[in-house]
Design an enzyme around this catalytic site. Structure first.
Site, PDB file in Angstrom:
ATOM      1  N   ASP A 141     -13.580   8.135  10.033  1.00 20.53           N
ATOM      2  CA  ASP A 141     -13.463   9.001  10.734  1.00 20.53           C
ATOM      3  C   ASP A 141     -13.964  10.138  11.265  1.00 20.53           C
ATOM      4  OD1 ASP A 141     -12.383   6.007  11.874  1.00 20.53           O
ATOM      5  OD2 ASP A 141     -10.137   6.619  10.809  1.00 20.53           O
ATOM      6  N   ASP A 185      -7.032   6.065  14.696  1.00 22.36           N
ATOM      7  CA  ASP A 185      -8.770   6.039  14.402  1.00 22.36           C
ATOM      8  C   ASP A 185      -9.822   6.794  15.680  1.00 22.36           C
ATOM      9  OD1 ASP A 185      -8.078   5.496  11.406  1.00 22.36           O
ATOM     10  OD2 ASP A 185      -9.281   3.284  12.583  1.00 22.36           O
ATOM     11  N   SER A 219      -5.955  10.453   6.576  1.00 22.30           N
ATOM     12  CA  SER A 219      -5.482  10.649   5.457  1.00 22.30           C
ATOM     13  C   SER A 219      -6.026  11.289   4.183  1.00 22.30           C
ATOM     14  CB  SER A 219      -5.611   8.929   5.346  1.00 22.30           C
ATOM     15  OG  SER A 219      -5.469   8.040   6.098  1.00 22.30           O
ATOM     16  N   SER A 268       5.271  -2.158   6.329  1.00 21.93           N
ATOM     17  CA  SER A 268       5.786  -3.800   6.565  1.00 21.93           C
ATOM     18  C   SER A 268       7.711  -3.701   6.777  1.00 21.93           C
ATOM     19  CB  SER A 268       5.434  -4.149   5.369  1.00 21.93           C
ATOM     20  OG  SER A 268       5.294  -3.586   4.251  1.00 21.93           O
ATOM     21  N   LYS A 307      -2.303  -3.423   4.321  1.00 23.40           N
ATOM     22  CA  LYS A 307      -3.716  -3.064   4.815  1.00 23.40           C
ATOM     23  C   LYS A 307      -4.450  -2.914   3.685  1.00 23.40           C
ATOM     24  CE  LYS A 307      -4.148   1.732   5.541  1.00 23.40           C
ATOM     25  NZ  LYS A 307      -4.180   3.432   5.534  1.00 23.40           N
ATOM     26  N   MET A 318      21.015  -4.178 -27.019  1.00 24.31           N
ATOM     27  CA  MET A 318      19.387  -4.240 -27.312  1.00 24.31           C
ATOM     28  C   MET A 318      19.053  -5.831 -26.670  1.00 24.31           C
ATOM     29  SD  MET A 318      20.045  -2.870 -29.186  1.00 24.31           S
ATOM     30  CE  MET A 318      19.568  -1.494 -30.653  1.00 24.31           C
ATOM     31  N   ARG A 320      -1.264   0.453  15.320  1.00 29.77           N
ATOM     32  CA  ARG A 320      -2.960   0.221  14.494  1.00 29.77           C
ATOM     33  C   ARG A 320      -3.092  -0.354  15.032  1.00 29.77           C
ATOM     34  NH1 ARG A 320      -3.446  -1.975   9.422  1.00 29.77           N
ATOM     35  NH2 ARG A 320      -1.106  -2.442   9.380  1.00 29.77           N
ATOM     36  N   GLY A 366       3.653   0.801   0.585  1.00 29.51           N
ATOM     37  CA  GLY A 366       4.139   0.000  -0.324  1.00 29.51           C
ATOM     38  C   GLY A 366       5.529   0.888  -0.308  1.00 29.51           C
ATOM     39  N   CYS A 404      12.722   7.370 -33.404  1.00 31.92           N
ATOM     40  CA  CYS A 404      13.335   6.335 -32.204  1.00 31.92           C
ATOM     41  C   CYS A 404      14.918   6.578 -32.322  1.00 31.92           C
ATOM     42  CB  CYS A 404      12.866   4.981 -33.231  1.00 31.92           C
ATOM     43  SG  CYS A 404      10.845   5.116 -32.805  1.00 31.92           S
TER      44      CYS A 404
END
Length: 524
Positions: free
Chosen positions: A93, A74, A112, A201, A141, A286, A43, A172, A438
């Site tokens: 593209d 691309d 994509s 990354s 990106k 807690m 890329r 990510g 709960c």
């Protein structure tokens, strides 16, 4: 010439601008390939054509040593000029049909896809693979669409089922979220999983790319070794008697090990949750501060997240990540999720950040998560309505969320996505006290901790290992059977005297009482 094998296990997307100071691109690439990269995409967003071709040619030379194909991002012209194995296209593209005419017949083409329509179009056009994302927010990106999220991948995978088009997730992805990504990104109908992950990354920016690649690939491989399903016991072994026996076994485990249950809960019922956890012979903690979560996740055996007052979302997010990393069960109680848009968005963020082992709610809460308006939520309570087909609701939601789902009510329905059980214990006085649901969450978390303790051996493939359906059933039964016993006591005159009696009866529960009184049906 036949197409080269397409192995998407660890798909490296290059980015020279992300290299750490002093790290040469080609050196980093070679080390990444040593670490197990199976496919490389070059890329280059800022290079001119001549420089792009030069980088592509040198990249291909290095990758040939490891028999790893190279794709070009691309640019059809750069692909042809460099002799790369194919291209990866964006939605804006060149169309796949035109790219096929321009490229050699053996060329690989990926594209994509960020929604179902794009995935379907890619499949129909004969794409070799789709890159689904962005899964997580990324700085590698510039994103032109909203983050899809882990839980948004499943419908795209269902669209691809039955085709030869493979799927890789991108955006990510790193070691801290990769198991969540793989476990959560599953077709809710087909149970199809991803064919790999695309990383930028996490490898390119690492000063030790070989080790980074090895770690990521080992996690993908570990996930693949695990069953793609979410059931932990063969369906044929799900009988009322086997479930009762399993619940009693978990009771003994709780009393033997006194598991520590970390609870991030609403400030209305915190005292009741602590008391019922102690009564069941576990130990409550807690704590909500994010900085405490790494230490608490090492110490505790299960986590309950109850966001009734949603004042500690940062702690909830941090805690979930830590417990996922240690493969310890998380019970999520989305209290009042249907009441406000903020609650819905908070739940979405939470469930896209970490993987729950169990989701527990009343019909209104489960309906809001399921996306049904058949049963409405009224604040933190259900409207009292029931679903026309509760079995389908809990089973489908369990498949979609990749966990066990518990829907409490006059009858309780529990599913792991394949089997569905119905529990018919309980007393109407539970509906007259604050926090009964709960407290059920605390009991479920405790029994799930016991289920996890049964399988303490090293295991890295799935989050929250252990029979979570059994744990969920045990927790619900403990509270509901105790409620029947408490309501029958002569000293109970109403809701005010019922609550302390309920805690007493949880404390006094015996295995014999559980076996005798438990009303369990296996529906599917």
């Amino acid at each position: 010439m036949p197409k080269p094998p397409l192995d998407l296990t660890l798909y490296l997307v290059t980015g020279r601008e992300l290299l750490p100071p002093g790290k040469d691109y080609y050196e980093s690439l070679d080390e990444s390939l040593q670490g197990g990269v199976t496919l490389v995409q070059v890329r280059e967003k800022k290079a001119d054509t001549a420089e792009f071709v030069e980088v592509a040619v040198k990249t291909i030379e290095i990758c040939k040593k490891y028999n790893v194909p190279v794709l070009i991002n691309d640019r059809i012209d750069v692909c042809l000029a460099s002799g790369a194995a194919g291209v990866h296209l964006g939605q804006t593209d060149m169309p796949i049909s035109l790219a096929r005419r321009l490229l050699p017949p053996e060329a690989m083409i990926g594209i994509s896809a960020g929604n179902v329509d794009e995935a379907r179009a890619a499949k129909d056009a004969g794409a070799d693979y789709v890159g689904i994302g962005a899964l997580w927010w990324t700085e590698s990106k510039q994103l032109v669409k909203d983050v899809l999220g882990v839980r948004g991948v499943g419908p795209l995978l269902d669209v691809l089922e039955g085709s030869s088009t493979k799927a890789v997730a991108i955006g990510g992805i790193k070691t801290t979220n990769i198991l969540r990504s793989l476990h959560g990104a599953v077709g809710p109908v087909s149970l199809r999983t991803l064919d790999g992950v695309a990383v930028i990354s996490a490898i390119v920016s690492s000063p030790r790319p070989k080790q980074a690649a090895q770690e990521i690939k080992s996690l993908v491989t570990a996930f693949r070794r695990s069953s793609p399903g979410i059931i932990t016991m063969p369906l044929t072994l799900r009988t009322p008697e086997s479930l009762k026996e399993g619940v009693v076994r978990l009771m003994a485990r709780i009393r033997k090990d006194t598991p520590i249950i970390h609870q991030i809960t609403n400030n209305v019922t915190v005292n009741s949750l602590a008391n019922v956890t102690l009564a069941i012979r576990a130990s409550p903690i807690m704590a909500t501060t994010p900085q405490e979560m790494p230490d608490l996740a090492r110490l505790c055996h299960a986590l309950l997240i109850n966001f009734g007052t949603i004042t500690d979302k940062a702690g909830m997010l941090a805690a979930g990540r830590e417990y996922n990393a240690r493969k310890k069960p998380i019970v999520f109680d989305p209290v009042g999720i249907g009441a406000t848009s903020y609650r819905k968005e908070a739940a979405k963020e939470i469930l896209n950040t970490w993987q729950a082992a169990v989701i527990k709610g009343n019909p209104g809460e489960i309906g809001a998560m399921y996306g049904s308006s058949e049963v409405e939520s009224r604040g933190v309570d259900s409207s009292g309505q029931v679903f026309s087909d509760p079995v389908k609701v809990v089973r489908d939601l369990a498949r979609r969320e990749r966990c066990v789902v518990v829907m409490t009510g006059r009858e309780d329905y529990i599913s792991d996505g394949l089997s569905v059980i119905r529990l018919s214990n309980g007393h109407s006085l539970l509906g007259d006290i604050t926090g009964a649901g709960c407290m059920a969450g605390s009991c479920v978390a405790t029994f799930c901790a016991a289920a996890r303790l049964e399988v303490e051996e090293e295991w890295v493939g799935r989050l929250g290992r252990g029979d979570m359906l059994l744990g969920a059933a045990g927790g619900v039964l403990a509270l509901s059977i105790a409620s029947e016993l408490a309501a029958a006591r002569p000293d109970v005159k109403g809701s005010g005297t019922f609550l302390p009696a309920l805690i007493d009866e949880v404390y006094n529960l015996t295995p014999e009482t559980m076996m005798r009184r438990a009303k369990i049906e296996v529906l599917e």
